[in-house]
Design a protein around this motif. Structure first.
Motif, PDB file in Angstrom:
ATOM      1  N   VAL A  81       0.840  -1.199   0.000  1.00 41.96           N
ATOM      2  CA  VAL A  81       0.000   0.000   0.000  1.00 41.96           C
ATOM      3  C   VAL A  81       0.879   1.254   0.000  1.00 41.96           C
ATOM      4  O   VAL A  81       1.686   1.446   0.913  1.00 41.96           O
ATOM      5  N   PRO A  82       0.733   2.120  -1.015  1.00 44.30           N
ATOM      6  CA  PRO A  82       1.531   3.354  -1.053  1.00 44.30           C
ATOM      7  C   PRO A  82       1.255   4.232   0.178  1.00 44.30           C
ATOM      8  O   PRO A  82       0.179   4.140   0.786  1.00 44.30           O
ATOM      9  N   PRO A  83       2.243   5.061   0.549  1.00 44.18           N
ATOM     10  CA  PRO A  83       2.204   5.745   1.846  1.00 44.18           C
ATOM     11  C   PRO A  83       0.969   6.635   2.087  1.00 44.18           C
ATOM     12  O   PRO A  83       0.433   6.626   3.189  1.00 44.18           O
ATOM     13  N   LYS A  84       0.523   7.351   1.057  1.00 42.87           N
ATOM     14  CA  LYS A  84      -0.631   8.245   1.252  1.00 42.87           C
ATOM     15  C   LYS A  84      -1.879   7.410   1.572  1.00 42.87           C
ATOM     16  O   LYS A  84      -2.644   7.723   2.502  1.00 42.87           O
ATOM     17  N   MET A  85      -2.032   6.341   0.830  1.00 42.39           N
ATOM     18  CA  MET A  85      -3.175   5.451   1.027  1.00 42.39           C
ATOM     19  C   MET A  85      -3.084   4.757   2.398  1.00 42.39           C
ATOM     20  O   MET A  85      -4.086   4.589   3.098  1.00 42.39           O
ATOM     21  N   ALA A  86      -1.875   4.360   2.782  1.00 43.56           N
ATOM     22  CA  ALA A  86      -1.667   3.690   4.066  1.00 43.56           C
ATOM     23  C   ALA A  86      -2.056   4.621   5.210  1.00 43.56           C
ATOM     24  O   ALA A  86      -2.646   4.200   6.211  1.00 43.56           O
ATOM     25  N   LYS A  87      -1.745   5.899   5.039  1.00 46.39           N
ATOM     26  CA  LYS A  87      -2.076   6.885   6.070  1.00 46.39           C
ATOM     27  C   LYS A  87      -3.595   7.049   6.172  1.00 46.39           C
ATOM     28  O   LYS A  87      -4.157   7.068   7.272  1.00 46.39           O
ATOM     29  N   GLU A  88      -4.238   7.148   5.013  1.00 42.98           N
ATOM     30  CA  GLU A  88      -5.703   7.282   4.989  1.00 42.98           C
ATOM     31  C   GLU A  88      -6.388   6.081   5.632  1.00 42.98           C
ATOM     32  O   GLU A  88      -7.417   6.223   6.293  1.00 42.98           O
ATOM     33  N   LEU A  89      -5.800   4.903   5.435  1.00 44.86           N
ATOM     34  CA  LEU A  89      -6.402   3.678   5.983  1.00 44.86           C
ATOM     35  C   LEU A  89      -5.974   3.435   7.435  1.00 44.86           C
ATOM     36  O   LEU A  89      -6.461   2.520   8.078  1.00 44.86           O
ATOM     37  N   GLY A  90      -5.029   4.255   7.908  1.00 43.08           N
ATOM     38  CA  GLY A  90      -4.561   4.079   9.286  1.00 43.08           C
ATOM     39  C   GLY A  90      -3.806   2.789   9.510  1.00 43.08           C
ATOM     40  O   GLY A  90      -3.828   2.216  10.613  1.00 43.08           O
ATOM     41  N   ILE A  91      -3.120   2.288   8.468  1.00 44.40           N
ATOM     42  CA  ILE A  91      -2.372   1.032   8.609  1.00 44.40           C
ATOM     43  C   ILE A  91      -1.171   1.255   9.531  1.00 44.40           C
ATOM     44  O   ILE A  91      -0.403   2.193   9.334  1.00 44.40           O
ATOM     45  N   PRO A  92      -1.013   0.432  10.562  1.00 43.02           N
ATOM     46  CA  PRO A  92       0.128   0.605  11.477  1.00 43.02           C
ATOM     47  C   PRO A  92       1.451   0.391  10.734  1.00 43.02           C
ATOM     48  O   PRO A  92       1.475  -0.266   9.692  1.00 43.02           O
ATOM     49  N   GLU A  93       2.525   0.936  11.283  1.00 43.34           N
ATOM     50  CA  GLU A  93       3.841   0.793  10.655  1.00 43.34           C
ATOM     51  C   GLU A  93       4.383  -0.628  10.859  1.00 43.34           C
ATOM     52  O   GLU A  93       4.423  -1.118  11.985  1.00 43.34           O
ATOM     53  N   TYR A  94       4.795  -1.233   9.783  1.00 37.93           N
ATOM     54  CA  TYR A  94       5.549  -2.487   9.892  1.00 37.93           C
ATOM     55  C   TYR A  94       6.927  -2.107  10.464  1.00 37.93           C
ATOM     56  O   TYR A  94       7.475  -1.067  10.131  1.00 37.93           O
ATOM     57  N   THR A  95       7.479  -2.970  11.293  1.00 38.48           N
ATOM     58  CA  THR A  95       8.755  -2.605  11.929  1.00 38.48           C
ATOM     59  C   THR A  95       9.933  -3.439  11.446  1.00 38.48           C
ATOM     60  O   THR A  95      11.059  -3.220  11.856  1.00 38.48           O
ATOM     61  N   ASP A  96       9.687  -4.411  10.569  1.00 41.29           N
ATOM     62  CA  ASP A  96      10.793  -5.245  10.095  1.00 41.29           C
ATOM     63  C   ASP A  96      10.716  -5.389   8.580  1.00 41.29           C
ATOM     64  O   ASP A  96       9.988  -4.661   7.917  1.00 41.29           O
ATOM     65  N   ALA A  97      11.476  -6.331   8.057  1.00 43.90           N
ATOM     66  CA  ALA A  97      11.510  -6.533   6.610  1.00 43.90           C
ATOM     67  C   ALA A  97      10.713  -7.771   6.216  1.00 43.90           C
ATOM     68  O   ALA A  97      11.070  -8.475   5.283  1.00 43.90           O
ATOM     69  N   SER A  98       9.624  -8.049   6.933  1.00 48.32           N
ATOM     70  CA  SER A  98       8.792  -9.183   6.547  1.00 48.32           C
ATOM     71  C   SER A  98       7.526  -8.672   5.871  1.00 48.32           C
ATOM     72  O   SER A  98       7.279  -7.470   5.805  1.00 48.32           O
ATOM     73  N   GLN A  99       6.728  -9.598   5.379  1.00 51.82           N
ATOM     74  CA  GLN A  99       5.529  -9.231   4.626  1.00 51.82           C
ATOM     75  C   GLN A  99       4.252  -9.273   5.468  1.00 51.82           C
ATOM     76  O   GLN A  99       3.158  -9.111   4.934  1.00 51.82           O
ATOM     77  N   CYS A 100       4.395  -9.512   6.767  1.00 52.40           N
ATOM     78  CA  CYS A 100       3.209  -9.573   7.608  1.00 52.40           C
ATOM     79  C   CYS A 100       3.500  -8.967   8.973  1.00 52.40           C
ATOM     80  O   CYS A 100       4.664  -8.815   9.357  1.00 52.40           O
TER      81      CYS A 100
END
Lengths: 229, 229
Positions: free
Chosen positions: A198-217
């Protein structure tokens, strides 16, 4: 974090493939990979039965099966309605190249496996469950084996949860992109978020929490944050 | 583990997309992701300049840029020759959606960045390096900044190594699918293997070592095993 309704979820998908130029093969690859990674975080290696539906949720499941094979699990597919679209045929073909079998006897496979992946229906689902999936859901509703649902517990209403009484009680839910409203009713042990595209602007709008590592989940707090506010 | 010659590498690609039914978008997504994961294992977060070539090696670099953004790095692209093919246009568009800038002054960017990704040429490369890439390679051959090469150090002969005297000395090499013969001449600190999509029969034929976790890359013994036999 927002819990999306059905229309909002559909709009997110349209935006990812339209405005942001993603190919469905990319999104499905990363979504399915995130399901496999989530499973690898919580369940020991063993036999995994993946129940595959006729649409994109099933496609995610086919991708997950292949990555689970690479991660050392022993996947088997149950895929009662195989669409003729090239996208799905190719994903199934890749599974065949990985010597992942397609089973026909659901009951027998359920009894043999250690874990079940429910990749039957996703956020486009509405209305009644038609054959042969009604009987598949009955079987999954009765087993004591742990079930991992991809994005939505199948048979559940995308927004209201299990209003039709499917009885499906997944042990893990892997929400893709952002959780759907029915995830508020999820009562299993593990809630993960996947689909890290999810691109950053969209992620912000959706309120997606920050991933903290280099995994996909990412493991979400449980019970879901929103329920506790 | 086999170190592949140019023809063998091309045959592997043909087999993956032909016989095994992979879409190029899937392979590129997993290849680029494995490059980003390899970087995340060895280098602290910082500014990454990705030098992108006109072919599939460049495509892997565009994918890596997007995943590096997700992993918390600050990527910038240098992409002097942008092909008109939809595949690359879409990957570039996805980078734009992630607010990843495209720079025009290579020298200035090299001096600002912490790490350089060389995604200029892959295993299809042969012959002489043509403008503008000759001057790009001169710049990369002279910098003291660490360089990560995708699959092949650019300018190197796929089998013989740096016979043309490009001077490129990558700090990290991420071999994709299987190392190419020139990897035997790699003298940097980190050699990784990525591209975790090889079906089991093919993986056995290529002698690919077993991945032991649920990531998309694996650190190879250094110096390469084959050199020590």
């Amino acid at each position: 974090m927002k819990f999306l309704g059905q229309k909002a979820a559909q709009a997110v998908d349209v935006e990812l493939m339209g405005k942001h130029g993603y190919a469905i093969e990319q999104l499905m690859e990363l979504a399915g990979l995130s399901v496999a990674e989530s499973i690898a975080r919580e369940y020991p290696k063993g036999r995994v039965l993946l129940c595959i539906g006729p649409g994109n949720n099933g496609g995610d499941g086919l991708v997950a099966a292949r990555h689970l094979h690479h991660f050392g699990y022993i996947p088997t597919l149950f895929y009662p309605k195989q669409p003729s679209k090239d996208l799905y045929k190719n994903l199934l073909h890749q599974c065949a190249s990985h010597q992942i079998p397609v089973a026909s006897d659901l009951e027998a496979e359920v009894s043999k496996c250690d874990l079940i992946v429910d990749a039957l229906f996703g956020f486009s689902f509405s209305g009644a469950v038609r054959p042969p999936f009604d009987s598949v859901l009955r079987t999954l509703g009765q087993t004591a084996k742990p079930i991992v649902s991809v994005d939505i517990p199948s048979g559940w209403d995308v927004e209201q949860g299990d209003v039709s009484g499917s009885g499906l009680k997944p042990d893990m839910l892997v929400s893709l992109t952002a959780p759907k409203k029915c995830a508020e009713k999820f009562g299993g042990r593990f809630h993960y978020l996947g689909g890290r595209f999810v691109p950053p602007k969209m992620a912000k709008e959706l309120g997606i929490p920050e991933y903290t590592d280099a995994s996909q989940c990412m493991k979400l707090e449980h019970p879901p944050i929103q329920q506790r506010l």
